[in-house]
Scaffold this motif. Structure first.
Motif, PDB file in Angstrom:
ATOM      1  N   ALA A  74     -14.469   7.219 -12.711  1.00 58.54           N
ATOM      2  CA  ALA A  74     -14.139   6.036 -11.918  1.00 58.54           C
ATOM      3  C   ALA A  74     -12.676   6.069 -11.477  1.00 58.54           C
ATOM      4  CB  ALA A  74     -14.396   4.783 -12.746  1.00 58.54           C
ATOM      5  N   ALA A  75     -12.431   5.558 -10.276  1.00 56.90           N
ATOM      6  CA  ALA A  75     -11.069   5.385  -9.781  1.00 56.90           C
ATOM      7  C   ALA A  75     -10.855   3.886  -9.591  1.00 56.90           C
ATOM      8  CB  ALA A  75     -10.870   6.122  -8.461  1.00 56.90           C
ATOM      9  N   ALA A  76      -9.747   3.361 -10.103  1.00 57.02           N
ATOM     10  CA  ALA A  76      -9.473   1.928 -10.006  1.00 57.02           C
ATOM     11  C   ALA A  76      -8.690   1.636  -8.735  1.00 57.02           C
ATOM     12  CB  ALA A  76      -8.687   1.473 -11.231  1.00 57.02           C
ATOM     13  N   ARG A  77      -8.925   0.457  -8.185  1.00 63.66           N
ATOM     14  CA  ARG A  77      -8.194   0.009  -7.002  1.00 63.66           C
ATOM     15  C   ARG A  77      -7.333  -1.171  -7.416  1.00 63.66           C
ATOM     16  NH1 ARG A  77      -8.701   0.065  -1.335  1.00 63.66           N
ATOM     17  NH2 ARG A  77     -10.521   1.382  -1.424  1.00 63.66           N
ATOM     18  N   ILE A  78      -6.044  -1.145  -7.001  1.00 64.43           N
ATOM     19  CA  ILE A  78      -5.137  -2.245  -7.316  1.00 64.43           C
ATOM     20  C   ILE A  78      -4.376  -2.656  -6.070  1.00 64.43           C
ATOM     21  CG2 ILE A  78      -4.836  -1.486  -9.712  1.00 64.43           C
ATOM     22  CD1 ILE A  78      -1.982  -0.557  -8.850  1.00 64.43           C
ATOM     23  N   THR A  79      -3.804  -3.830  -6.104  1.00 57.65           N
ATOM     24  CA  THR A  79      -2.895  -4.280  -5.058  1.00 57.65           C
ATOM     25  C   THR A  79      -1.497  -4.234  -5.649  1.00 57.65           C
ATOM     26  OG1 THR A  79      -4.564  -5.731  -4.107  1.00 57.65           O
ATOM     27  CG2 THR A  79      -2.272  -6.194  -3.543  1.00 57.65           C
ATOM     28  N   LEU A  80      -0.583  -3.607  -4.943  1.00 62.74           N
ATOM     29  CA  LEU A  80       0.783  -3.443  -5.425  1.00 62.74           C
ATOM     30  C   LEU A  80       1.723  -4.081  -4.417  1.00 62.74           C
ATOM     31  CD1 LEU A  80       2.781  -2.095  -7.413  1.00 62.74           C
ATOM     32  CD2 LEU A  80       2.680  -0.066  -5.939  1.00 62.74           C
ATOM     33  N   ARG A  81       2.561  -4.978  -4.882  1.00 60.52           N
ATOM     34  CA  ARG A  81       3.538  -5.630  -4.012  1.00 60.52           C
ATOM     35  C   ARG A  81       4.915  -5.046  -4.319  1.00 60.52           C
ATOM     36  NH1 ARG A  81       0.682  -9.751  -1.796  1.00 60.52           N
ATOM     37  NH2 ARG A  81      -0.961 -10.650  -3.082  1.00 60.52           N
ATOM     38  N   PRO A  84       9.102  -4.542  -2.834  1.00 61.89           N
ATOM     39  CA  PRO A  84      10.108  -4.956  -1.857  1.00 61.89           C
ATOM     40  C   PRO A  84      10.092  -3.962  -0.688  1.00 61.89           C
ATOM     41  CG  PRO A  84      11.047  -4.875  -4.077  1.00 61.89           C
ATOM     42  CD  PRO A  84       9.674  -4.288  -4.149  1.00 61.89           C
ATOM     43  N   GLU A  85      10.321  -4.451   0.513  1.00 59.62           N
ATOM     44  CA  GLU A  85      10.236  -3.611   1.716  1.00 59.62           C
ATOM     45  C   GLU A  85      11.113  -2.374   1.612  1.00 59.62           C
ATOM     46  OE1 GLU A  85       8.660  -2.205   4.970  1.00 59.62           O
ATOM     47  OE2 GLU A  85       8.004  -4.141   4.166  1.00 59.62           O
ATOM     48  N   ARG A  86      12.323  -2.521   1.060  1.00 56.33           N
ATOM     49  CA  ARG A  86      13.231  -1.376   0.942  1.00 56.33           C
ATOM     50  C   ARG A  86      12.650  -0.309   0.010  1.00 56.33           C
ATOM     51  NH1 ARG A  86      17.292   0.508  -2.074  1.00 56.33           N
ATOM     52  NH2 ARG A  86      17.542  -1.144  -3.580  1.00 56.33           N
ATOM     53  N   LEU A  87      12.070  -0.733  -1.103  1.00 54.05           N
ATOM     54  CA  LEU A  87      11.469   0.203  -2.035  1.00 54.05           C
ATOM     55  C   LEU A  87      10.244   0.877  -1.427  1.00 54.05           C
ATOM     56  CD1 LEU A  87      11.503   1.469  -4.831  1.00 54.05           C
ATOM     57  CD2 LEU A  87      10.218  -0.511  -5.670  1.00 54.05           C
ATOM     58  N   LYS A  88       9.459   0.121  -0.681  1.00 53.06           N
ATOM     59  CA  LYS A  88       8.285   0.685  -0.002  1.00 53.06           C
ATOM     60  C   LYS A  88       8.725   1.761   0.989  1.00 53.06           C
ATOM     61  CE  LYS A  88       4.432  -0.491   3.031  1.00 53.06           C
ATOM     62  NZ  LYS A  88       4.837  -0.034   4.353  1.00 53.06           N
ATOM     63  N   SER A  89       9.769   1.492   1.749  1.00 54.33           N
ATOM     64  CA  SER A  89      10.272   2.478   2.719  1.00 54.33           C
ATOM     65  C   SER A  89      10.752   3.741   2.019  1.00 54.33           C
ATOM     66  CB  SER A  89      11.420   1.885   3.543  1.00 54.33           C
ATOM     67  OG  SER A  89      10.952   0.849   4.350  1.00 54.33           O
ATOM     68  N   GLN A  90      11.439   3.575   0.893  1.00 57.02           N
ATOM     69  CA  GLN A  90      11.917   4.729   0.142  1.00 57.02           C
ATOM     70  C   GLN A  90      10.745   5.544  -0.402  1.00 57.02           C
ATOM     71  OE1 GLN A  90      14.457   2.763  -2.687  1.00 57.02           O
ATOM     72  NE2 GLN A  90      16.296   3.109  -1.447  1.00 57.02           N
ATOM     73  N   ALA A  91       9.711   4.867  -0.884  1.00 57.57           N
ATOM     74  CA  ALA A  91       8.528   5.564  -1.402  1.00 57.57           C
ATOM     75  C   ALA A  91       7.816   6.307  -0.274  1.00 57.57           C
ATOM     76  CB  ALA A  91       7.582   4.573  -2.081  1.00 57.57           C
ATOM     77  N   GLU A  92       7.712   5.689   0.904  1.00 61.23           N
ATOM     78  CA  GLU A  92       7.081   6.353   2.051  1.00 61.23           C
ATOM     79  C   GLU A  92       7.865   7.602   2.448  1.00 61.23           C
ATOM     80  OE1 GLU A  92       4.910   2.638   4.351  1.00 61.23           O
ATOM     81  OE2 GLU A  92       7.036   3.014   4.728  1.00 61.23           O
ATOM     82  N   ASP A  93       9.188   7.497   2.443  1.00 61.26           N
ATOM     83  CA  ASP A  93      10.027   8.657   2.779  1.00 61.26           C
ATOM     84  C   ASP A  93       9.836   9.782   1.765  1.00 61.26           C
ATOM     85  OD1 ASP A  93      11.008   7.276   4.962  1.00 61.26           O
ATOM     86  OD2 ASP A  93      12.902   6.722   3.989  1.00 61.26           O
ATOM     87  N   ALA A  94       9.796   9.426   0.488  1.00 56.71           N
ATOM     88  CA  ALA A  94       9.604  10.435  -0.564  1.00 56.71           C
ATOM     89  C   ALA A  94       8.235  11.099  -0.425  1.00 56.71           C
ATOM     90  CB  ALA A  94       9.756   9.795  -1.944  1.00 56.71           C
ATOM     91  N   ALA A  95       7.207  10.296  -0.112  1.00 58.55           N
ATOM     92  CA  ALA A  95       5.861  10.851   0.070  1.00 58.55           C
ATOM     93  C   ALA A  95       5.838  11.817   1.255  1.00 58.55           C
ATOM     94  CB  ALA A  95       4.845   9.731   0.267  1.00 58.55           C
ATOM     95  N   ALA A  96       6.483  11.434   2.341  1.00 52.04           N
ATOM     96  CA  ALA A  96       6.520  12.303   3.519  1.00 52.04           C
ATOM     97  C   ALA A  96       7.243  13.607   3.206  1.00 52.04           C
ATOM     98  CB  ALA A  96       7.202  11.576   4.685  1.00 52.04           C
TER      99      ALA A  96
END
Length: 156
Positions: A95-102, A104-116
Motif C-alpha cells: 500500500a502507498a499512503a496519500r497525505i496532504t502537506l502544507r 510555506p511558499e518559500r520552502l515549497k519553491s526550494q523543494a521544487e528547485d531541489a527536485a528539478a
C-alpha cells in the motif's frame, strides 16, 4: 571518475614495458608515454561517451549524459522532459499512503528547485527526503542515488 589517474597508470604501463629493452628503448618509451597523454584522454572520453549512449538507451524514463567537471568525466542521470514521475514505492504490504502537506511558499519553491536539480518529481524528492530522515534506504533500490546520478565502479 579519475581519468587523470587512469592516464597516469597507462603511461606507467607503457614505460614499464619499454624498460624491458635497453636504455635507449626505455628512454623512448618514457617519451612516448608522456606524448600520448592527450590521445589517451581522448580515447577514454570516447569510450565513456559510448558507455553513456548504451546506458541512455536502457533508461526509458531518463537520460545518461557524459559531463566534464574540472577535467574529470562524470556519467550523470537526468529525467527526460515530460517523463511520468515514478509511483511512490509501496510498503511491505503493497500500500502507498496519500497525505496532504502544507508548506510555506518559500520552502515549497526550494523543494521544487531541489527536485528539478536531482531530475525527479517533487513527490519523488519528498518521498526520498522523508525516507532519508527516518533512516530508510528505499531510494537505493532502483540502482540510483538520491542525487539522480548513476554510480558504481569497474575493475580492469
Amino acid at each position: 571518475m579519475l581519468m587523470s589517474e587512469c592516464v597516469t597508470r597507462l603511461q606507467g604501463d607503457l614505460a614499464a614495458i619499454a624498460r624491458l629493452g635497453d636504455a635507449a628503448t626505455a628512454e623512448a618509451g618514457e617519451r612516448i608515454a608522456a606524448a600520448l597523454e592527450g590521445a589517451l584522454r581522448t580515447r577514454l572520453l570516447d569510450l565513456l561517451g559510448e558507455a553513456a549512449v548504451e546506458l541512455d538507451a536502457q533508461v526509458p524514463d531518463g537520460a545518461v549524459e557524459l559531463r566534464l567537471a574540472e577535467g574529470e568525466p562524470q556519467l550523470v542521470y537526468t529525467a527526460r522532459p515530460g517523463a511520468a514521475p515514478p509511483a511512490p514505492e509501496p510498503d511491505e504490504d503493497g500500500a502507498a499512503a496519500r497525505i496532504t502537506l502544507r508548506l510555506p511558499e518559500r520552502l515549497k519553491s526550494q523543494a521544487e528547485d531541489a527536485a528539478a536539480r536531482s531530475g525527479s518529481s517533487l513527490n519523488t524528492w519528498l518521498v526520498r527526503a522523508v525516507a532519508a530522515a527516518v533512516g530508510e534506504r528505499g531510494e537505493q533500490r532502483r540502482g540510483r542515488s538520491a542525487g539522480g546520478r548513476v554510480q558504481g565502479w569497474a575493475e580492469s
